[in-house]
Scaffold this motif. Structure first.
Motif, PDB file in Angstrom:
ATOM      1  N   ALA A  29       0.837  -1.212   0.006  1.00 49.70           N
ATOM      2  CA  ALA A  29      -0.022   0.171   0.020  1.00 49.70           C
ATOM      3  C   ALA A  29       0.691   1.339  -0.017  1.00 49.70           C
ATOM      4  O   ALA A  29       1.761   1.316   0.554  1.00 49.70           O
ATOM      5  CB  ALA A  29      -0.802  -0.128   1.405  1.00 49.70           C
ATOM      6  N   LYS A  30       0.384   2.203  -0.813  1.00 55.41           N
ATOM      7  CA  LYS A  30       1.276   3.322  -1.006  1.00 55.41           C
ATOM      8  C   LYS A  30       0.481   4.829  -0.166  1.00 55.41           C
ATOM      9  O   LYS A  30       1.086   5.575   0.052  1.00 55.41           O
ATOM     10  CB  LYS A  30       1.237   3.762  -2.299  1.00 55.41           C
ATOM     11  CG  LYS A  30       2.204   2.892  -3.218  1.00 55.41           C
ATOM     12  CD  LYS A  30       2.473   3.230  -4.779  1.00 55.41           C
ATOM     13  CE  LYS A  30       3.203   2.352  -5.627  1.00 55.41           C
ATOM     14  NZ  LYS A  30       3.175   2.898  -7.035  1.00 55.41           N
ATOM     15  N   GLY A  31      -0.784   4.247   0.164  1.00 57.09           N
ATOM     16  CA  GLY A  31      -1.692   5.485   0.765  1.00 57.09           C
ATOM     17  C   GLY A  31      -1.538   5.845   2.192  1.00 57.09           C
ATOM     18  O   GLY A  31      -2.051   6.629   2.639  1.00 57.09           O
ATOM     19  N   PHE A  32      -0.634   4.925   3.071  1.00 54.07           N
ATOM     20  CA  PHE A  32      -0.561   5.252   4.595  1.00 54.07           C
ATOM     21  C   PHE A  32       0.710   4.301   5.129  1.00 54.07           C
ATOM     22  O   PHE A  32       1.140   3.853   4.485  1.00 54.07           O
ATOM     23  CB  PHE A  32      -1.883   4.610   5.132  1.00 54.07           C
ATOM     24  CG  PHE A  32      -1.932   3.279   5.265  1.00 54.07           C
ATOM     25  CD1 PHE A  32      -1.779   2.735   6.405  1.00 54.07           C
ATOM     26  CD2 PHE A  32      -1.995   2.447   4.272  1.00 54.07           C
ATOM     27  CE1 PHE A  32      -1.540   1.296   6.649  1.00 54.07           C
ATOM     28  CE2 PHE A  32      -2.258   0.927   4.361  1.00 54.07           C
ATOM     29  CZ  PHE A  32      -1.847   0.343   5.723  1.00 54.07           C
ATOM     30  N   SER A  33       0.923   5.156   6.387  1.00 55.34           N
ATOM     31  CA  SER A  33       2.068   4.649   7.167  1.00 55.34           C
ATOM     32  C   SER A  33       1.638   4.692   8.444  1.00 55.34           C
ATOM     33  O   SER A  33       0.561   5.374   8.865  1.00 55.34           O
ATOM     34  CB  SER A  33       3.282   5.410   6.754  1.00 55.34           C
ATOM     35  OG  SER A  33       3.112   6.761   7.494  1.00 55.34           O
ATOM     36  N   ILE A  34       2.300   3.810   9.177  1.00 52.59           N
ATOM     37  CA  ILE A  34       2.040   3.540  10.748  1.00 52.59           C
ATOM     38  C   ILE A  34       3.262   3.482  11.593  1.00 52.59           C
ATOM     39  O   ILE A  34       4.152   2.777  11.026  1.00 52.59           O
ATOM     40  CB  ILE A  34       1.222   2.093  10.808  1.00 52.59           C
ATOM     41  CG1 ILE A  34      -0.291   2.239  10.108  1.00 52.59           C
ATOM     42  CG2 ILE A  34       0.915   2.042  12.458  1.00 52.59           C
ATOM     43  CD1 ILE A  34      -0.766   0.856  10.269  1.00 52.59           C
ATOM     44  N   GLU A  35       3.331   4.349  12.453  1.00 47.89           N
ATOM     45  CA  GLU A  35       4.394   4.431  13.417  1.00 47.89           C
ATOM     46  C   GLU A  35       3.942   4.150  14.744  1.00 47.89           C
ATOM     47  O   GLU A  35       3.383   4.746  15.120  1.00 47.89           O
ATOM     48  CB  GLU A  35       5.437   5.686  13.125  1.00 47.89           C
ATOM     49  CG  GLU A  35       6.626   5.614  13.495  1.00 47.89           C
ATOM     50  CD  GLU A  35       7.500   6.840  13.236  1.00 47.89           C
ATOM     51  OE1 GLU A  35       8.897   6.963  13.503  1.00 47.89           O
ATOM     52  OE2 GLU A  35       7.180   7.737  12.332  1.00 47.89           O
ATOM     53  N   LYS A  36       4.646   3.236  15.348  1.00 46.37           N
ATOM     54  CA  LYS A  36       4.719   3.119  16.849  1.00 46.37           C
ATOM     55  C   LYS A  36       5.722   3.718  17.693  1.00 46.37           C
ATOM     56  O   LYS A  36       6.861   3.300  17.264  1.00 46.37           O
ATOM     57  CB  LYS A  36       4.347   1.580  17.062  1.00 46.37           C
ATOM     58  CG  LYS A  36       3.128   0.873  16.345  1.00 46.37           C
ATOM     59  CD  LYS A  36       3.037  -0.413  16.923  1.00 46.37           C
ATOM     60  CE  LYS A  36       2.165  -0.615  17.990  1.00 46.37           C
ATOM     61  NZ  LYS A  36       1.035  -0.149  18.088  1.00 46.37           N
TER      62      LYS A  36
END
Length: 350
Positions: free
Chosen positions: A7-14
Motif C-alpha cells: 500500500a502506498k496510501g498510508f504509514s503507521i509508526e509506533k
C-alpha cells in the motif's frame, strides 16, 4: 514503523510512549496534503502531551463504537472480528455481507442516509468514538459538522490503491484503532501468500491470451488504465491486457473505432461494464458483435454476482479477497492450471 509492503496510501509508526501515528497520504486521488492521526491507548498511565494542531484527530483506542462509510470497510471489520463495533453506515442497502446484513435487519446498525450528506444529527446521537470516512475530495460538509461536534473523522483511501495487494493491505490501517495489529498482520500474511502462489501458478501457462475490458457509455469506451487495480489483476493472471503499456491508474476514455482496431481479435473480454447478457450487449450497441470475444462467447462479468440486497460483491468483497479474483481470472484464461476452481466473482455472460 509498521511494515507496509504494498500500500502506498498510508504509514503507521509506533512509539515507545505507546502512541501510534497513522498518516494517510491518499485519502482521494491527487490529494495535496496528508492527514495525520494520533492513537492514544486508553490504558496509558502517563499520556504524553500532544499538540492538537499537529494532528487531524487524536483518538483514544481501542474504540468501541464506529461509523463506517464505504462497503470496502466491511470485510476488514469482519475479518478483524470487530463488526459488532459498527453502529452506523450510510445507505446500508449497499452492504451485501450476510453477517452484517443480519445486524442491519436486527436494527444494530443505523442507516445514516447518503454518504455525501450523512444525517449528522442521527450520527451524533449514535455517540461514535470514530468515523471512518470515504470522500472523493475535501469538500464533505457533513464530516466538518461531525468534527465540530468532537467526533473524530479519519479518512480511508483504500480505493485509491493501484495494486491488488496494496488495497488488501489496508486491513493494517484498521487494526490499530482496535489494538489488533498482530491479528491484521497474520490475516494479510496469509492473503499475500495465497495471492503470490496463484501468481506463480499463472506463470506456468504456455500461452498468454489477449484481453479487452470495459464498454461504451454515451459513445465513449471506458476501460482500465495500464497501471490500474483491474489491469494489474489481468497481468498477474499471465494474460496480455492490450492497454497495459499506458500509465493511467484510473480509466481511459477511447473511441469505439480505436478499441475495435486494437482489440477486435482479443481472446477474452472481461468486465464489460454493467452488462450481464449478450442480449443486453446487442440492444446497447451494434459494435459489440464485431469483437471476436463476443462471437466466441468469451465475455466474463462480475455484474451478475450480487448480494441479497443487490450490491455487487466484487466492489465490497473483492478488495479484501484479491487471491480469489486472481484465481477466477486464471481459471478463465488458463483453465488447465486450476481445473477444480469454481468461479466466484467473474461469470460468463448470460
Amino acid at each position: 514503523m509498521v511494515t507496509i509492503n504494498y500500500a502506498k496510501g498510508f504509514s503507521i509508526e509506533k512509539f515507545a510512549s505507546g502512541i501510534t501515528i497513522i498518516k494517510v497520504f491518499s485519502p482521494w486521488p491527487n490529494a495535496e496534503e496528508a492527514f495525520t492521526y494520533a492513537l492514544v491507548p486508553k490504558e496509558l498511565k502517563i499520556v504524553p502531551e500532544l499538540n492538537e494542531k499537529d494532528f487531524d484527530a487524536i483518538i483514544n483506542v481501542p474504540v468501541n463504537r464506529i461509523i463506517a462509510t464505504s462497503t470496502t470497510h466491511i470485510p476488514a471489520l469482519e475479518n478483524l472480528g470487530v463488526i459488532d463495533k459498527l453502529v452506523g453506515f450510510p445507505d446500508t442497502r449497499y452492504i451485501s455481507s450476510e453477517v452484517t446484513r443480519k445486524k442491519i435487519d436486527k436494527g444494530k446498525i443505523t442507516d445514516l442516509g447518503n454518504n455525501e450528506s450523512i444525517n449528522t444529527e442521527m450520527a451524533i446521537n449514535l455517540n461514535p468514538d470514530l468515523i471512518i470516512g470515504f470522500s472523493i475530495n475535501n469538500q464533505n460538509k457533513a464530516y466538518e459538522t461531525l468534527q465540530r461536534s468532537n467526533i473524530p473523522v479519519v479518512y480511508n483511501g483504500d480505493w485509491t490503491e493501484e495494486t491488488p495487494l496494496g488495497k488488501a493491505e489496508w486491513i493494517k490501517f484498521f487494526a490499530p484503532f482496535f489494538s489488533l495489529e498482530e491479528e491484521a498482520k497474520d490475516i494479510f500474511k496469509t492473503l499475500e501468500s495465497n495471492y503470490l502462489a496463484a501468481k506463480v501458478l499463472a506463470m506456468k501457462a504456455t500461452n498468454k491470451p489477449t484481453v479487452l475490458s470495459g464498454a461504451l457509455y454515451k459513445d465513449v469506451w471506458y476501460l482500465p488504465g495500464g497501471k490500474s487495480w483491474a489491469a494489474n489483476f489481468i497481468n498477474d493472471a499471465n494474460a496480455d491486457y492490450l492497454w497495459s503499456e499506458t500509465n493511467a491508474t484510473g480509466s481511459l476514455s477511447l473511441s469505439v473505432e480505436s478499441v475495435l482496431a486494437k482489440a477486435g481479435n482479443a481472446s477474452f473480454w472481461v468486465s464489460p461494464s454493467q452488462f450481464i447478457s449478450y442480449n443486453e450487449l446487442d440492444e446497447a450497441s451494434r459494435h459489440y458483435s464485431q469483437f471476436k470475444a463476443y462471437k466466441e462467447k468469451k465475455v466474463y462479468t462480475f455484474a451478475n454476482t450480487k448480494g441479497d440486497s443487490g450490491g455487487l460483491l466484487f466492489y465490497e468483497l473483492g478488495p479484501a479477497m484479491p487471491d480469489l479474483i486472481l484465481k477466477d481470472l486464471i481459471y478463465i484464461f488458463h483453465p488447465e492450471l486450476i481445473p477444480e476452481h469454481q468461479l466466484f466473482f467473474f461469470k460468463p455472460l448470460q
